[in-house]
Design a protein around this motif. Structure first.
Motif, PDB file in Angstrom:
ATOM      1  N   ILE A 154      20.568  21.375  59.430  1.00 42.95           N
ATOM      2  CA  ILE A 154      20.272  21.773  58.062  1.00 42.95           C
ATOM      3  C   ILE A 154      21.353  21.236  57.124  1.00 42.95           C
ATOM      4  N   LYS A 155      20.912  20.656  56.037  1.00 40.13           N
ATOM      5  CA  LYS A 155      21.845  20.027  55.098  1.00 40.13           C
ATOM      6  C   LYS A 155      21.818  20.677  53.721  1.00 40.13           C
ATOM      7  N   THR A 156      20.624  21.022  53.234  1.00 39.07           N
ATOM      8  CA  THR A 156      20.465  21.378  51.816  1.00 39.07           C
ATOM      9  C   THR A 156      19.805  22.743  51.650  1.00 39.07           C
ATOM     10  N   ARG A 157      20.258  23.488  50.632  1.00 41.45           N
ATOM     11  CA  ARG A 157      19.583  24.710  50.197  1.00 41.45           C
ATOM     12  C   ARG A 157      19.687  24.770  48.686  1.00 41.45           C
ATOM     13  N   HIS A 158      18.619  25.202  48.027  1.00 40.60           N
ATOM     14  CA  HIS A 158      18.685  25.349  46.575  1.00 40.60           C
ATOM     15  C   HIS A 158      17.472  26.091  46.042  1.00 40.60           C
ATOM     16  N   ASN A 159      17.581  26.571  44.813  1.00 39.40           N
ATOM     17  CA  ASN A 159      16.438  27.129  44.095  1.00 39.40           C
ATOM     18  C   ASN A 159      15.459  26.011  43.777  1.00 39.40           C
ATOM     19  N   GLU A 160      14.179  26.284  43.933  1.00 42.70           N
ATOM     20  CA  GLU A 160      13.160  25.321  43.532  1.00 42.70           C
ATOM     21  C   GLU A 160      12.684  25.644  42.110  1.00 42.70           C
ATOM     22  N   VAL A 161      11.640  24.962  41.663  1.00 46.47           N
ATOM     23  CA  VAL A 161      11.205  25.036  40.270  1.00 46.47           C
ATOM     24  C   VAL A 161      10.650  26.405  39.890  1.00 46.47           C
ATOM     25  N   ALA A 162       9.782  26.942  40.716  1.00 47.48           N
ATOM     26  CA  ALA A 162       9.115  28.206  40.364  1.00 47.48           C
ATOM     27  C   ALA A 162      10.044  29.391  40.590  1.00 47.48           C
ATOM     28  N   PRO A 163       9.870  30.473  39.845  1.00 52.85           N
ATOM     29  CA  PRO A 163      10.665  31.670  40.116  1.00 52.85           C
ATOM     30  C   PRO A 163      10.407  32.171  41.533  1.00 52.85           C
ATOM     31  N   SER A 164      11.490  32.552  42.212  1.00 54.48           N
ATOM     32  CA  SER A 164      11.447  33.052  43.594  1.00 54.48           C
ATOM     33  C   SER A 164      11.057  31.983  44.604  1.00 54.48           C
ATOM     34  N   GLN A 165      11.192  30.719  44.235  1.00 59.49           N
ATOM     35  CA  GLN A 165      10.883  29.613  45.153  1.00 59.49           C
ATOM     36  C   GLN A 165      12.179  28.896  45.534  1.00 59.49           C
ATOM     37  N   TYR A 166      12.258  28.481  46.819  1.00 56.88           N
ATOM     38  CA  TYR A 166      13.499  27.899  47.334  1.00 56.88           C
ATOM     39  C   TYR A 166      13.179  26.750  48.283  1.00 56.88           C
ATOM     40  N   GLU A 167      14.223  26.041  48.681  1.00 54.44           N
ATOM     41  CA  GLU A 167      14.031  24.911  49.598  1.00 54.44           C
ATOM     42  C   GLU A 167      15.166  24.856  50.608  1.00 54.44           C
ATOM     43  N   ILE A 168      14.808  24.459  51.836  1.00 50.04           N
ATOM     44  CA  ILE A 168      15.773  24.174  52.890  1.00 50.04           C
ATOM     45  C   ILE A 168      15.407  22.821  53.479  1.00 50.04           C
ATOM     46  N   ALA A 169      16.411  21.997  53.764  1.00 47.38           N
ATOM     47  CA  ALA A 169      16.106  20.643  54.242  1.00 47.38           C
ATOM     48  C   ALA A 169      17.124  20.190  55.276  1.00 47.38           C
ATOM     49  N   PRO A 170      16.639  19.651  56.401  1.00 47.28           N
ATOM     50  CA  PRO A 170      17.524  19.056  57.404  1.00 47.28           C
ATOM     51  C   PRO A 170      17.724  17.571  57.127  1.00 47.28           C
ATOM     52  N   ILE A 171      18.685  16.974  57.824  1.00 48.12           N
ATOM     53  CA  ILE A 171      18.839  15.526  57.754  1.00 48.12           C
ATOM     54  C   ILE A 171      17.973  14.891  58.840  1.00 48.12           C
ATOM     55  N   PHE A 172      17.910  13.557  58.822  1.00 52.82           N
ATOM     56  CA  PHE A 172      17.037  12.815  59.721  1.00 52.82           C
ATOM     57  C   PHE A 172      17.346  13.066  61.194  1.00 52.82           C
ATOM     58  N   GLU A 173      16.297  13.076  62.000  1.00 50.80           N
ATOM     59  CA  GLU A 173      16.440  13.061  63.451  1.00 50.80           C
ATOM     60  C   GLU A 173      15.158  12.504  64.061  1.00 50.80           C
TER      61      GLU A 173
END
Length: 727
Positions: free
Chosen positions: A289-308
């Motif tokens: 896992i590399k990234t976490r942040h708030n997304e555009v919509a209220p109460s929306q979020y994102e998690i993202a891994p790096i390549f594998e």
């Protein structure tokens, strides 16, 4: 707010929520020590396996060669000892049936010894093969329901791992799942087949460019997972969220996402605590896992891994979704992975970053500093352009399901038209190739911000395009049309297979043109690239994919625009699609036909369940609340009239009219749902798509209008402004 509806009780419970601190057994472990702690990784195998056994296993993993059957017993013994040291009492073959969910069959390590005791056993045969009941999993006609036998087969390329639970741990072994007669009943098997196919064809290209013994080429993936979090009290007060994963009713809140203050905003403390625990659990499983942040919509979020490796990324993506849901509950929240849980605000996608590479040549879609001079990159890139243009309808089909129909084409998602964004630099290079002469390419610049204390920033040669369903983003392609709730296996199978077909075409053309003479390669590449861009350049579009003008332009170009799941899924059994998948040994005609049936059935079941929910909620919650309010208005009007005054019945008349429209819409929906299928699943799906869905929307429209009128203390469902903004 007065009243005792489920809604008011939920709001009270949320407002009384107490912050959750770290678990009692929490120990701050450095990330480096944490990462992979619960995986039977290459490092663990090297430490625990005999040298020759480890060497054999490593060769299989790195080259794709057949596994030596003799290693299984030794690996099983070492794996068992490692798992028991970590508290495991059971092992589980984990597989991915065509439901899109994760399935597990748990067995104990303990075996009675016949003397009142037990021994701990785990044989090589138990590692290699399991036999779950296959009769209750969808097969689409590949087998009769009464035939139960199915096999799980150990996937040596995906590491086994430990699943922790407060009461113990389980050794989890990633496996493929096939029928007793051989066809794939799962998502994993076609992924592995497609990776083999793309490696075979990519090797031909690399050898043309003079590479001696190149390492195995693998597709890589890095899926960005978007999701919503709401308080569980709201979740349980909404039968639609509980059963369908999305809201079937809900008026637009006074404040939505138009202020643009949620995106990359400060993460709420409760959510950040949840994210940190999710990451900690995923690190232990070796998920990068590399990234976490708030997304555009209220109460929306994102998690993202790096390549594998794409196969491992597929397994890891399933684990990410399970972990998000499981950990959210510990923090009193529900993780919503539906593509469109709330109408009128951004939905959730799963942007799959895809590339090709190996250990000796690196990333094969990295253009380098001078892409116009990088012939090898241009061939691989052109092959992808050709593949996407030839198979645009197929790429739309592999992201088609009921949930994604609510998202594709909306303002936060790409349209259903599959096109490629290349960016200014690569578009310019291919345009020069088309004209017959390449003299250079745009280069990166430096962006001066205008503040002395801030350093100049490296500036890319082109901007990004968030409206493109398939965008080149520097050294990979980002497939943005994938839905947040679906397995990435289907999209990866399609991408790998169409890439294999296109690389096969390129290799064949170059081999014919050069005849083994390396000096002829530059001219042959130039001719090949020119042909591809002339025949398939129509799929390149760098503009606004949301615009109506693009829809007209795409139609002129002859690009398919399959707007619904029902339109798209039939592509899976087109003769040319079947021929391609069979040629490269990825899916047989029967396997493709079964998938079309299964996915159409899933669409019908999803829409039917939502229709029944719509009727139930409208009949038992919305209509009674509206009638109570109608009664209050009528009583008030009667009291005014009894006092000798003339009552204003405008609101009463309006509410009565709205109730009438709602009741009429419910009657129509019930009639449409009372459909007697002809036995043809496609006809049934078309009926649900073109009749049932619009009738559900009519009920929703009437209900959402009433929400804006009925007294607040009578409204039974938690509203959007409550669910999205009360943390």
């Amino acid at each position: 707010m007065s009243g005792s509806t489920a809604r008011t009780r939920a709001i009270t419970a949320v407002c009384n929520h107490r912050p959750i601190g770290a678990p009692l057994n929490f120990k701050a472990t450095p990330t480096k020590e944490l990462f992979g702690a619960n995986t039977f990784s290459m490092a663990v195998m090297k430490e625990r396996l005999p040298k020759e056994i480890f060497k054999s296993l490593k060769t299989t993993i790195e080259t794709g060669s057949a596994i030596d059957a003799s290693v299984a017993s030794v690996v099983a013994s070492a794996m068992k000892d490692w798992a028991i040291e970590k508290g495991a009492t059971h092992y589980a073959h984990v597989f991915y049936p065509l439901t899109g969910a994760t399935a597990e069959k748990h067995d104990s390590f303990l075996v009675p010894d016949g003397n009142g005791g037990a021994t701990v056993e785990f044989s090589g045969s138990a590692l290699v093969q399991g036999e779950p009941d296959a009769s209750s999993f969808p097969s689409g006609g590949l087998r009769a329901t009464f035939e139960a036998r199915g096999y799980t087969a150990w996937d040596v390329t995906s590491p086994a791992y430990i699943l922790e639970n407060p009461n113990g741990t389980t050794l989890c072994i990633p496996t493929a799942f096939v029928s007793w007669t051989g066809p794939a009943l799962d998502k994993k098997t076609p992924v592995l087949r497609s990776m083999k196919a793309v490696n075979v064809q990519a090797q031909r290209i690399l050898k043309l460019f003079g590479h001696k013994d190149p390492a195995m080429v693998v597709s890589t993936a890095g899926p960005e997972q978007e999701y919503f979090l709401i308080d569980r009290n709201f979740f349980f007060a909404r039968p639609d969220l509980l059963n369908a994963g999305r809201t079937l009713f809900g008026a637009k809140p006074p404040k939505g996402q138009e202020f643009e203050d949620q995106y990359f905003g400060a993460i709420p403390e409760r959510v950040l605590a949840f994210m940190m625990e999710v990451e900690r659990e995923l690190y232990k499983l070796g998920i990068p896992i590399k990234t976490r942040h708030n997304e555009v919509a209220p109460s929306q979020y994102e998690i993202a891994p790096i390549f594998e490796n794409a196969n491992i990324a597929t397994d890891h993506q399933q684990m990410i979704m399970l972990t998000l849901r499981r950990v959210a509950q510990k923090y009193g929240m529900e993780c919503l992975l539906h593509e469109k849980p709330f109408a009128g605000v951004n939905g959730s996608g799963k942007h799959v970053n895809w590339s090709l590479g190996n250990a000796t040549q690196g990333n094969l879609l990295d253009p380098g500093e001078s892409p116009h001079e990088n012939m090898q990159f241009l061939v691989f890139c052109a092959a992808v352009i050709r593949a996407v243009d030839k198979n645009a309808a197929l790429l739309r089909a592999v992201v088609a399901h009921a949930g994604n129909d609510h998202r594709l084409g909306a303002n936060e998602a790409p349209p259903a038209i599959i096109s490629i964004f290349l960016g200014d630099m690569l578009t310019d290079v291919f345009e020069q190739i088309k004209q017959g002469s390449v003299t250079g390419s745009k280069t990166r610049g430096m962006l001066t911000v205008g503040v002395d204390t801030l350093p100049p920033l490296p500036q890319d040669a082109g901007d990004r395009n968030r409206t493109s369903p398939f965008a080149f983003t520097g050294n990979r392609f980002e497939f943005r049309a994938v839905g947040s709730n679906q397995s990435i296996a289907g999209p990866l199978v399609a991408l790998n297979t169409i890439a294999a077909e296109s690389l096969d075409y390129c290799a064949t053309e170059l081999e014919k043109a050069t005849g083994g003479d390396a000096s002829k390669l530059p001219a042959a590449v130039q001719a090949l690239l020119k042909t591809i861009i002339e025949q398939h350049g129509r799929v390149i579009f760098n503009g606004d994919g949301y615009s109506e003008a693009w829809h007209h332009e795409a139609e002129k170009r002859g690009l398919p625009n399959l707007k619904t799941t029902v339109d798209a899924l039939t592509v899976l059994t087109k003769p040319d699609v079947i021929a391609m998948f069979e040629k490269y040994g990825v899916l047989s005609k029967g396997e493709l036909e079964s998938r079309e049936v299964i996915y159409l059935e899933q669409y019908v079941k999803t829409v039917a369940a939502e229709a029944r929910l719509t009727i139930e909620i409208a009949d038992t919650m919305i209509v009674p609340a509206a009638i109570r309010y109608q009664g209050e208005l009528a009583s008030a009007a009667a009291n005014v009239k009894a006092a000798g005054l003339s009552p204003d019945t405008t609101l009463l008349h309006s509410v009565s009219t709205m109730i009438g429209k709602l009741q009429d819409a419910i009657v129509t929906l019930k009639s449409t749902l009372d459909y007697h299928p002809s036995g043809n699943i496609l006809d049934e799906a078309k009926h649900y798509c073109h009749k049932l869905v619009p009738d559900m929307l009519a009920v929703r429209e009437a209900t959402d209008t009433l929400e804006g009128v009925v007294a607040d203390d009578l409204w039974p469902l938690p509203t959007y402004q409550e669910m999205l903004f009360i943390k």
